[in-house]
Design an enzyme around this catalytic site. Structure first.
Site, mmCIF file in Angstrom:
data_model
loop_
_atom_site.group_PDB
_atom_site.id
_atom_site.type_symbol
_atom_site.label_atom_id
_atom_site.label_comp_id
_atom_site.label_asym_id
_atom_site.label_seq_id
_atom_site.Cartn_x
_atom_site.Cartn_y
_atom_site.Cartn_z
ATOM 1 N N CYS A 57 0.865 -1.178 0.000
ATOM 2 C CA CYS A 57 0.000 0.000 0.000
ATOM 3 C C CYS A 57 0.900 1.227 0.000
ATOM 4 O O CYS A 57 1.651 1.448 0.955
ATOM 5 C CB CYS A 57 -0.872 -0.028 1.255
ATOM 6 S SG CYS A 57 -1.858 1.456 1.485
ATOM 7 N N CYS A 75 -0.609 3.672 -6.525
ATOM 8 C CA CYS A 75 -1.553 3.077 -5.578
ATOM 9 C C CYS A 75 -1.733 1.653 -6.062
ATOM 10 O O CYS A 75 -1.949 1.428 -7.258
ATOM 11 C CB CYS A 75 -2.887 3.818 -5.596
ATOM 12 S SG CYS A 75 -4.207 2.912 -4.721
HETATM 13 N N1 DGL Z 1 -3.908 0.444 -2.096
HETATM 14 C C1 DGL Z 1 -3.523 1.584 -1.374
HETATM 15 C C2 DGL Z 1 -2.335 2.294 -1.936
HETATM 16 O O1 DGL Z 1 -1.499 1.674 -2.545
HETATM 17 C C3 DGL Z 1 -4.511 2.546 -0.798
HETATM 18 C C4 DGL Z 1 -5.915 2.548 -1.163
HETATM 19 C C5 DGL Z 1 -6.714 3.315 -0.118
HETATM 20 O O2 DGL Z 1 -6.849 4.541 -0.227
HETATM 21 O O3 DGL Z 1 -7.147 2.653 0.829
HETATM 22 O O4 DGL Z 1 -2.165 3.460 -1.770
#
Ligand code: DGL
Length: 280
Positions: A76, A190
């Site tokens: 993430c 993301c």
């Molecule tokens: N998958 C996450 C990232 O890489 C975040 C998504 C979210 O905002 O929860 O930033």
């Protein structure tokens, strides 16, 4: 025979980490893979820095105590760019984080104009500014932050139509910005967004390189754990929202997950077994 598989916990706010999981699973290394999603708190991109710095290390500490992984992948960008230091301090095992793929994007662009698509949090972080200054100082970086795209990826993996307006808005935000017509590389900062790569590419006004961090993370993990060649074993997945999890269990089942748990709220973060979609 000694089990040489290295157990790894992949973590994200939701299904986004599956884009990283897929790269790790395809890396040909003998990993034993578990996954945890803090989907009760999704989207992380709309949480404050303080909230994430408190929650993510506490949750991962508790999960690591229960599942005993040999490494954790914070799959993430939003959590990695703000809480990686705290997670590393809390755990006594290697922690691999995801950072926006600015460096490879800067190396790949021919026009000198890069699109950066991330959550509203990641897009404006000091960490991101530093990466741009370090690796793309001589490039033009056009940024767009979207929480709606996170939800669109969640919808897609639930089997619903992803929200086309979120995709149109993000593409317009990049390519419609001053200089945006020259974007030839888009950094997907993301982990949810590679799950929408086909939809984003279809909506873009020109062919681009869509760059994500999945393969780099898989290589880093294999290096850090000195992993042996072999087939990955896919094990458990756990979720802070049971209802949210049930909706997307199919995406996990098709990847080989077969053991699902619910994670109780803070401070216990205790695991209890979660009934499968087919059993409820
Ligand atoms: N998958 C996450 C990232 O890489 C975040 C998504 C979210 O905002 O929860 O930033």
């Amino acid at each position: 025979m000694v089990n040489a598989a290295k157990r790894v916990l992949v973590f994200d706010s939701g299904v986004g980490g599956l884009s990283v999981f897929d790269a790790i699973a395809a890396s040909g290394k003998a990993f034993e893979l578990d996954y945890a999603a803090d989907n009760a708190w999704l989207p992380y991109g709309l949480k404050t820095d303080e909230q994430l710095r408190d929650r993510v290390p506490a949750l991962l500490t508790r999960l690591a105590a229960q599942w005993a992984p040999e490494a954790v992948v914070v799959a993430c960008n939003t959590a990695s760019t703000i809480a990686l230091e705290q997670v590393r301090a809390a755990l006594n095992i290697p922690v691999v984080g995801v950072v926006p793929p600015i460096k490879p994007a800067a190396a790949a662009t021919r026009t000198g104009v890069i699109g950066l698509l991330a959550t509203p949090a990641t897009v404006q972080r000091a960490y991101t500014n530093d990466l741009i200054a370090q690796f793309a100082g001589d490039k033009r970086v056009i940024r767009f932050g979207s929480a709606a795209l996170v939800e669109a990826a969640e919808r897609k993996l639930r089997g619903d139509d992803p929200d086309q307006s979120a995709i149109t808005e993000a593409i317009g935000g990049l390519f419609g910005a001053p200089g945006g017509a020259e974007i030839d590389v888009v950094a997907l900062a993301c982990t949810h967004f590679p799950l929408l790569a086909a939809e984003l590419a279809d909506a873009a006004p020109r062919p681009c390189v869509w760059m994500d961090s999945g393969e780099a993370i898989a290589r880093r993990l294999a290096h850090v754990l000195i992993a042996e060649e072999g087939a990955p074993r896919v094990r458990r997945a756990a979720f802070t929202s049971g209802d949210g999890a049930r909706a997307s269990l199919r995406a996990f089942e098709t990847r080989g997950f077969s053991d699902f748990s619910h994670i109780a709220e803070a401070p216990s973060f205790a695991l209890t077994s979660l009934a499968r979609a087919s059993q409820v």
